[in-house]
Scaffold this motif. Structure first.
Motif: not given
Length: 297
Positions: A1-21
């Motif tokens: 569960x922790x690994x899935x949450x960490x993976x989801x968090x990394x993807x969210x950070x990545x997508x937010x960065x793309x949206x910001x750009x």
């Protein structure tokens, strides 16, 4: 569960960065009316009111000893204290006036600077325009993305801006996504995808800068040029070269729906120089010549 949450968090950070750009152009500061600064009245200079002195003298002249004071024969001492309080009250008034004058001087100096700056901007003074933009400094969030900006006003009087976009440092080299299993997928970004993101980011930054400048300055047009490190085939070295140069007119810019446009496609609305292909990215271009817009200065 922790690994899935960490993976989801990394993807969210990545997508937010793309949206910001890709949404740099969607934010912008308020428009400035420099005429209001010119007509703003000067701060009122404080005057000496002698409030504490008047109160001290009234206490002294209106003093009437009570029964206990008369009985203990303390009237003379009490009146002496009230009389001695008058010079202290005068000193207190002077100190208060000195503090008010110091504050007024600072306010008046700031008011005068604002008036002079506004008058210079309205008169078309090039340095005043640059000072105004530097003072407002609306590009902080863009600088966080790695973009640096410089300004100039040439002989034509057209306000020009050059921004270094540092695309290689800003655009991610990888694509992050979630697999159906919930695990993190990290793949190298295809060059065509990288170049498309870079183009939209550069165009978004140029639009944002144009909006900010036209909100700050009473210009009919500004020229914004983006530069980035490109390989100079003649020298074999990376050099900062123009990759997009746009003459942004006020009338055209503020008719666009910034929340819906595609930054790259929107360049068609302006006189601009851009040489871009998905497979090779940006190629060097010439800056838009301000001389052809001299009549708009």
């Amino acid at each position: 569960m922790e690994a899935r949450e960490q993976a989801a968090h990394e993807v969210e950070v990545y997508e937010n960065h793309i949206e910001l750009l890709l949404s740099v152009h969607k934010e912008c500061g308020e428009q400035i009316n420099w005429g209001e600064f010119v007509s703003q009245p000067a701060p009122i200079k404080p005057v000496e009111l002698n409030t504490h002195e008047i109160q001290a003298k009234e206490k002294h002249s209106n003093y009437k000893p009570g029964f206990i004071v008369r009985t203990l024969k303390l009237e003379a001492r009490k009146r002496r204290k009230l009389e001695e309080a008058i010079p202290a009250a005068v000193a207190k008034d002077r100190q208060k006036l000195a503090e008010e004058l110091k504050e007024w001087e600072a306010q008046h100096r700031e008011w005068q600077e604002d008036c002079d700056l506004a008058a210079g901007v309205l008169a078309g003074n090039g340095q005043s325009k640059i000072d105004a933009v530097m003072q407002v400094n609306p590009f902080t969030d863009i600088s966080h993305l790695g973009t640096s900006i410089t300004f100039s006003v040439g002989k034509t009087g057209i306000f020009e801006c050059t921004l270094s976009v540092h695309g290689e440092k800003v655009i991610p080299q990888e694509i992050k996504s979630l697999l159906q299993s919930g695990k993190l997928s990290v793949k190298k970004m295809p060059i065509s995808k990288f170049n498309e993101l870079l183009q939209d980011y550069v165009c978004s930054c140029v639009l944002r800068v144009g909006q900010e400048l036209l909100n700050i300055l009473p210009e009919r047009m500004v020229i914004v040029t983006a530069v980035d490190s490109l390989l100079n085939s003649a020298t074999g070295h990376l050099e900062d070269q123009p990759i997009l140069s746009v003459a942004i007119s006020r009338d055209t810019l503020f008719k666009l729906n910034m929340q819906s446009i595609d930054p790259s496609d929107s360049m068609k609305n302006f006189v601009h120089n851009m040489n871009f292909k998905k497979t090779t990215g940006f190629m060097p271009v010439s800056k838009v010549d301000s001389q052809q817009f001299a009549s708009l200065a």
